[in-house]
Design a protein around this motif. Structure first.
Motif, PDB file in Angstrom:
ATOM      1  N   GLN A 260      99.868 -20.947  55.769  1.00  0.00           N
ATOM      2  CA  GLN A 260      99.217 -21.182  54.478  1.00  0.00           C
ATOM      3  C   GLN A 260      97.860 -20.482  54.420  1.00  0.00           C
ATOM      4  O   GLN A 260      97.446 -19.970  53.376  1.00  0.00           O
ATOM      5  N   SER A 261      97.188 -20.440  55.559  1.00  0.00           N
ATOM      6  CA  SER A 261      95.880 -19.801  55.634  1.00  0.00           C
ATOM      7  C   SER A 261      95.997 -18.306  55.273  1.00  0.00           C
ATOM      8  O   SER A 261      95.208 -17.787  54.468  1.00  0.00           O
ATOM      9  N   GLY A 262      97.002 -17.652  55.847  1.00  0.00           N
ATOM     10  CA  GLY A 262      97.226 -16.236  55.545  1.00  0.00           C
ATOM     11  C   GLY A 262      97.600 -16.024  54.089  1.00  0.00           C
ATOM     12  O   GLY A 262      97.122 -15.094  53.433  1.00  0.00           O
ATOM     13  N   LEU A 263      98.444 -16.908  53.578  1.00  0.00           N
ATOM     14  CA  LEU A 263      98.917 -16.819  52.198  1.00  0.00           C
ATOM     15  C   LEU A 263      97.748 -16.958  51.218  1.00  0.00           C
ATOM     16  O   LEU A 263      97.571 -16.150  50.297  1.00  0.00           O
ATOM     17  N   TYR A 264      96.935 -17.984  51.461  1.00  0.00           N
ATOM     18  CA  TYR A 264      95.801 -18.247  50.572  1.00  0.00           C
ATOM     19  C   TYR A 264      94.817 -17.075  50.580  1.00  0.00           C
ATOM     20  O   TYR A 264      94.337 -16.642  49.520  1.00  0.00           O
ATOM     21  N   ASP A 265      94.541 -16.560  51.767  1.00  0.00           N
ATOM     22  CA  ASP A 265      93.620 -15.415  51.871  1.00  0.00           C
ATOM     23  C   ASP A 265      94.111 -14.220  51.051  1.00  0.00           C
ATOM     24  O   ASP A 265      93.324 -13.544  50.387  1.00  0.00           O
ATOM     25  N   ARG A 266      95.422 -13.993  51.117  1.00  0.00           N
ATOM     26  CA  ARG A 266      95.991 -12.873  50.346  1.00  0.00           C
ATOM     27  C   ARG A 266      95.798 -13.082  48.852  1.00  0.00           C
ATOM     28  O   ARG A 266      95.435 -12.179  48.107  1.00  0.00           O
ATOM     29  N   TYR A 267      96.064 -14.325  48.414  1.00  0.00           N
ATOM     30  CA  TYR A 267      95.933 -14.626  46.983  1.00  0.00           C
ATOM     31  C   TYR A 267      94.482 -14.521  46.519  1.00  0.00           C
ATOM     32  O   TYR A 267      94.211 -14.085  45.397  1.00  0.00           O
ATOM     33  N   VAL A 268      93.561 -14.945  47.386  1.00  0.00           N
ATOM     34  CA  VAL A 268      92.135 -14.843  47.034  1.00  0.00           C
ATOM     35  C   VAL A 268      91.748 -13.373  46.866  1.00  0.00           C
ATOM     36  O   VAL A 268      91.045 -13.009  45.921  1.00  0.00           O
ATOM     37  N   GLN A 269      92.241 -12.531  47.769  1.00  0.00           N
ATOM     38  CA  GLN A 269      91.962 -11.095  47.650  1.00  0.00           C
ATOM     39  C   GLN A 269      92.549 -10.527  46.368  1.00  0.00           C
ATOM     40  O   GLN A 269      91.946  -9.685  45.713  1.00  0.00           O
ATOM     41  N   ARG A 270      93.720 -11.005  46.018  1.00  0.00           N
ATOM     42  CA  ARG A 270      94.405 -10.461  44.830  1.00  0.00           C
ATOM     43  C   ARG A 270      93.778 -10.964  43.534  1.00  0.00           C
ATOM     44  O   ARG A 270      93.565 -10.199  42.590  1.00  0.00           O
ATOM     45  N   SER A 271      93.495 -12.295  43.460  1.00  0.00           N
ATOM     46  CA  SER A 271      93.111 -12.892  42.169  1.00  0.00           C
ATOM     47  C   SER A 271      91.674 -13.397  42.114  1.00  0.00           C
ATOM     48  O   SER A 271      91.210 -13.786  41.048  1.00  0.00           O
ATOM     49  N   GLY A 272      91.020 -13.479  43.278  1.00  0.00           N
ATOM     50  CA  GLY A 272      89.721 -14.152  43.292  1.00  0.00           C
ATOM     51  C   GLY A 272      89.931 -15.626  43.575  1.00  0.00           C
ATOM     52  O   GLY A 272      90.997 -16.187  43.287  1.00  0.00           O
ATOM     53  N   LYS A 273      88.913 -16.264  44.127  1.00  0.00           N
ATOM     54  CA  LYS A 273      89.070 -17.636  44.603  1.00  0.00           C
ATOM     55  C   LYS A 273      89.414 -18.622  43.488  1.00  0.00           C
ATOM     56  O   LYS A 273      90.332 -19.450  43.632  1.00  0.00           O
ATOM     57  N   ALA A 274      88.707 -18.561  42.379  1.00  0.00           N
ATOM     58  CA  ALA A 274      88.910 -19.540  41.308  1.00  0.00           C
ATOM     59  C   ALA A 274      90.351 -19.502  40.800  1.00  0.00           C
ATOM     60  O   ALA A 274      90.992 -20.547  40.597  1.00  0.00           O
ATOM     61  N   GLU A 275      90.864 -18.299  40.616  1.00  0.00           N
ATOM     62  CA  GLU A 275      92.223 -18.163  40.106  1.00  0.00           C
ATOM     63  C   GLU A 275      93.244 -18.564  41.177  1.00  0.00           C
ATOM     64  O   GLU A 275      94.224 -19.257  40.889  1.00  0.00           O
ATOM     65  N   ALA A 276      93.009 -18.145  42.421  1.00  0.00           N
ATOM     66  CA  ALA A 276      93.934 -18.481  43.514  1.00  0.00           C
ATOM     67  C   ALA A 276      94.059 -19.993  43.679  1.00  0.00           C
ATOM     68  O   ALA A 276      95.156 -20.514  43.943  1.00  0.00           O
ATOM     69  N   ASP A 277      92.945 -20.701  43.481  1.00  0.00           N
ATOM     70  CA  ASP A 277      92.978 -22.162  43.623  1.00  0.00           C
ATOM     71  C   ASP A 277      93.859 -22.859  42.580  1.00  0.00           C
ATOM     72  O   ASP A 277      94.226 -24.012  42.755  1.00  0.00           O
ATOM     73  N   ARG A 278      94.195 -22.152  41.522  1.00  0.00           N
ATOM     74  CA  ARG A 278      95.052 -22.761  40.490  1.00  0.00           C
ATOM     75  C   ARG A 278      96.516 -22.792  40.919  1.00  0.00           C
ATOM     76  O   ARG A 278      97.296 -23.606  40.433  1.00  0.00           O
TER      77      ARG A 278
END
Ligand SMILES: [Zn+2]
Length: 372
Positions: A260-278
């Motif tokens: 999950q840590s790797g997955l979340y990091d990828r999404y943060v890079q792609r969308s930014g933290k605020a959007e990834a958290d959604r």
């Protein structure tokens, strides 16, 4: 047969010692002999008693169970040739071992005549579980010949441990309680398991439900893998969908903290933290780490327009699942609409949540917000 056994029992009882030891193997063997030789049963019962006394006289060093075990073979072989007069021999020779055997014959005959269960054995009588864990004792009801061996399971405190109709005990909350199994045919015949439930360190159970959301995290080392009960429930649901001509499958099940840590990091890079958290949980906050959540089919909003989704939405509660992040639930669940994500709660709880029309957070009165 029953008449003869009762008569035999009456004769044997005259000399039977009143001290009787419980001896399950003897009972089982005696019963087996009786059943195995159905055609010449009257002879068998008498023969088995006689052979037992012979064995004991000639080989006194044998343990009771061994003697009986050997005699069973002999009895089975000699049933056709031995005379039924043997019952009297048996009555003349009394020893501790013989008393046990004759008493077993008597108990067996008695139980057979009433058709009731006289005893329940379990593979364990004490168990300590962590919240969320399951354990199921194996039940043996005696006599073997009892026609109705149905079980009735109850818990003295369902907020501590629940038990289903098969005897699967689930640890719910900290404390101790007693789980009881009774014979449905003879309700006064019971066996009990003393259950101790310990808190699972770092896990949050609310109302017996393991919570992983933005407020409540799981420990990084919590790594249970996919829950077998949840997997079996999914398999059942999948089979039912197949019968309707629908195809549902797991795209993502258990995910470890590291994954999950790797997955979340990828999404943060792609969308930014605020959007990834959604749409993606931070490590430790993903429901997938519980082993109780599945993503189905296409992990995309378009899944909501499929026949598969329409069916799952209407029926998943029947298999113990809820649609965890429904439409318009983001304010309370913390996540945008995810039609593909289902969470296993067990049939009973899933039905209650489904009937309430609420999200899990609303149902439990909790929130889902990161502290920072
Ligand atoms: Zn998911």
């Amino acid at each position: 047969m029953k008449r003869f056994a009762a008569a035999l029992a009456a004769v044997l009882m005259l000399t039977a010692c009143t001290q009787v030891e419980e001896n399950i193997p003897v009972m089982a063997e005696t019963s087996a002999v009786t059943e195995d030789t159905d055609a010449s049963v009257d002879v068998t019962t008498a023969v088995s008693s006689e052979i037992v006394s012979e064995e004991i006289t000639s080989e006194t060093e044998l343990e009771t169970s061994e003697a009986v075990s050997e005699s069973e073979t002999t009895a089975a072989e000699e049933v056709q040739t031995e005379a039924p007069a043997a019952a009297e021999n048996s009555a003349e020779e009394t020893s501790a071992a013989e008393t046990t055997t004759t008493e077993a014959v008597y108990e067996d005959a008695q139980a057979e005549s009433t058709g009731t269960v006289t005893g329940i054995e379990l593979t364990f009588y004490d168990v300590t579980l962590s919240q969320g864990e399951h354990k199921m004792p194996i039940v043996t009801m005696s006599p073997e010949s009892a026609p109705d061996k149905s079980e009735i399971w109850t818990s003295s405190d369902e907020s501590i441990a629940k038990v289903d109709g098969l005897g699967n005990i689930t640890a719910v909350g900290e404390g101790t309680c007693v789980v009881t199994v009774a014979s449905a045919a003879s309700p006064n015949v019971t066996a009990k398991v003393n259950v101790t439930v310990k808190a699972a360190p770092g896990l949050t159970y609310i109302g017996g439900i393991l919570i992983a959301n933005k407020t409540y995290a799981l420990p990084a080392d919590y790594n249970p893998g996919v829950d077998p009960e949840a997997q079996a429930a999914f398999d059942d649901m999948q089979a039912a969908a197949t019968k309707e001509g629908l195809n549902i499958y797991v795209s993502s099940g258990f995910r470890s903290y590291e994954y999950q840590s790797g997955l979340y990091d990828r999404y943060v890079q792609r969308s930014g933290k605020a959007e990834a958290d959604r749409y993606s949980a931070r490590p430790g906050h993903s429901e997938h780490q519980t082993g109780l959540a599945f993503d189905m089919n296409t992990i995309d909003i378009s899944f909501a327009d499929t026949d598969e989704y329409v069916w799952v939405k209407a029926h998943c509660w029947e298999y113990g699942f809820i649609i965890r992040y429904p439409e318009d639930g983001e304010d309370v669940t913390g996540y945008m609409y995810e039609p593909w994500h289902i969470r296993y709660l067990g049939k009973e709880t899933a039905k209650k949540v489904y009937d309430s029309g609420l999200t899990l957070e609303e149902y439990l009165g909790i929130d889902s917000k990161y502290s920072e």
